[in-house]
Write a protein that holds these residues in place. Structure first.
Motif, PDB file in Angstrom:
ATOM      1  N   TRP A  14       1.337  -1.648  -0.116  1.00  0.00           N
ATOM      2  CA  TRP A  14      -0.004  -0.284  -0.168  1.00  0.00           C
ATOM      3  C   TRP A  14       0.729   1.058  -0.014  1.00  0.00           C
ATOM      4  O   TRP A  14       0.479   2.521  -0.580  1.00  0.00           O
ATOM      5  N   ILE A  17       1.582   1.800  -4.023  1.00  0.00           N
ATOM      6  CA  ILE A  17       1.106   2.274  -4.047  1.00  0.00           C
ATOM      7  C   ILE A  17       0.682   3.945  -3.502  1.00  0.00           C
ATOM      8  O   ILE A  17       1.030   4.617  -5.051  1.00  0.00           O
ATOM      9  N   VAL A  18       0.758   4.259  -2.621  1.00  0.00           N
ATOM     10  CA  VAL A  18      -0.047   5.459  -1.980  1.00  0.00           C
ATOM     11  C   VAL A  18       1.628   6.881  -3.203  1.00  0.00           C
ATOM     12  O   VAL A  18       1.477   7.312  -3.549  1.00  0.00           O
ATOM     13  N   ALA A  20       3.280   6.162  -5.434  1.00  0.00           N
ATOM     14  CA  ALA A  20       2.954   6.427  -7.030  1.00  0.00           C
ATOM     15  C   ALA A  20       2.105   7.055  -7.323  1.00  0.00           C
ATOM     16  O   ALA A  20       2.084   7.754  -8.152  1.00  0.00           O
ATOM     17  N   LEU A  21       1.250   7.049  -6.665  1.00  0.00           N
ATOM     18  CA  LEU A  21       0.261   7.925  -7.307  1.00  0.00           C
ATOM     19  C   LEU A  21      -0.291   9.066  -6.614  1.00  0.00           C
ATOM     20  O   LEU A  21      -0.262   9.997  -6.789  1.00  0.00           O
ATOM     21  N   ILE A  22       0.785   9.393  -5.240  1.00  0.00           N
ATOM     22  CA  ILE A  22       1.087  11.077  -5.591  1.00  0.00           C
ATOM     23  C   ILE A  22       2.377  11.337  -6.887  1.00  0.00           C
ATOM     24  O   ILE A  22       1.685  12.564  -6.945  1.00  0.00           O
ATOM     25  N   LEU A  24       2.451  10.154  -9.627  1.00  0.00           N
ATOM     26  CA  LEU A  24       1.511  10.393 -11.064  1.00  0.00           C
ATOM     27  C   LEU A  24       0.482  11.631 -10.572  1.00  0.00           C
ATOM     28  O   LEU A  24       0.692  12.273 -12.335  1.00  0.00           O
ATOM     29  N   PHE A  25       0.138  11.324  -9.554  1.00  0.00           N
ATOM     30  CA  PHE A  25      -1.149  13.267 -10.179  1.00  0.00           C
ATOM     31  C   PHE A  25      -0.460  14.206  -9.705  1.00  0.00           C
ATOM     32  O   PHE A  25      -0.488  15.083 -11.091  1.00  0.00           O
ATOM     33  N   ALA A  40       3.602   9.145 -16.626  1.00  0.00           N
ATOM     34  CA  ALA A  40       2.172   8.955 -16.024  1.00  0.00           C
ATOM     35  C   ALA A  40       2.408   6.971 -16.278  1.00  0.00           C
ATOM     36  O   ALA A  40       2.404   5.765 -15.701  1.00  0.00           O
ATOM     37  N   ILE A  44       2.680   4.071 -14.247  1.00  0.00           N
ATOM     38  CA  ILE A  44       1.718   3.306 -13.712  1.00  0.00           C
ATOM     39  C   ILE A  44       2.555   1.922 -13.712  1.00  0.00           C
ATOM     40  O   ILE A  44       2.134  -0.076 -13.148  1.00  0.00           O
ATOM     41  N   LEU A  47       4.553   0.722 -11.538  1.00  0.00           N
ATOM     42  CA  LEU A  47       3.900  -0.388 -10.065  1.00  0.00           C
ATOM     43  C   LEU A  47       3.356  -2.072 -10.315  1.00  0.00           C
ATOM     44  O   LEU A  47       3.040  -2.407  -9.491  1.00  0.00           O
TER      45      LEU A  47
END
Length: 151
Positions: A14, A17-18, A20-22, A24-25, A40, A44, A47
């Motif tokens: 987790w 993933i968090v 990577a999402l930050i 990515l954002f 991006a 992805i 990940l």
């Protein structure tokens, strides 16, 4: 794909993933070119194929992505400087300090220093030396455009 495998992967990873999402954002909101989609996709893909990577490797990857993003921002800022030089305004302040602003770029510096702080679309991209031809041209054009007192 098995849903249980996905659930187990998410529970164990987790944090990755968090992160990577930050990232990515951040990339999708800051980078305004086709390069953002390439970054991006890389994030992805990384990940999706991630498994068993240590915290040190994650830190290195984050550092690499951050460095790549900053390099891209610097290239975009340089390109925008050339395009917006005619719109740039020069404001002289106290003790030789100056501020140059255009719609997307802001430079702050001092005539006593060979460096300026560069802000691109509200994001600081660091301190740059004035020996760069693009920056020197931007400063000279801004001085020709309009001189106003700094506030």
């Amino acid at each position: 794909m098995n849903i249980e495998v996905i659930k187990e992967f998410v529970m164990q990873n987790w944090l990755v993933i968090v992160v990577a999402l930050i990232i990515l954002f951040f990339v999708l909101n800051v980078v305004k070119t086709m390069l953002k989609w390439a970054i991006a996709i890389i994030i992805i893909a990384a990940l999706l194929i991630y498994s068993g990577i240590s915290i040190e490797q994650i830190k290195q990857t984050v550092t690499d992505v951050q460095s790549s993003t900053m390099d891209t921002l610097k290239k975009e800022a340089t390109s925008i400087m050339l395009k917006e030089a005619s719109k740039a305004t020069y404001a002289a302040g106290k003790n030789g300090e100056f501020t140059i602003t255009s719609p997307n770029v802001e430079l702050k510096g001092s005539t006593k220093s060979d460096k300026v702080d560069v802000t691109f679309r509200g994001i600081s991209v660091g301190e740059w030396k004035l020996d760069n031809d693009t920056i020197r041209t931007f400063v000279e054009q801004a001085q020709k455009n309009k001189t106003a007192p700094a506030s």
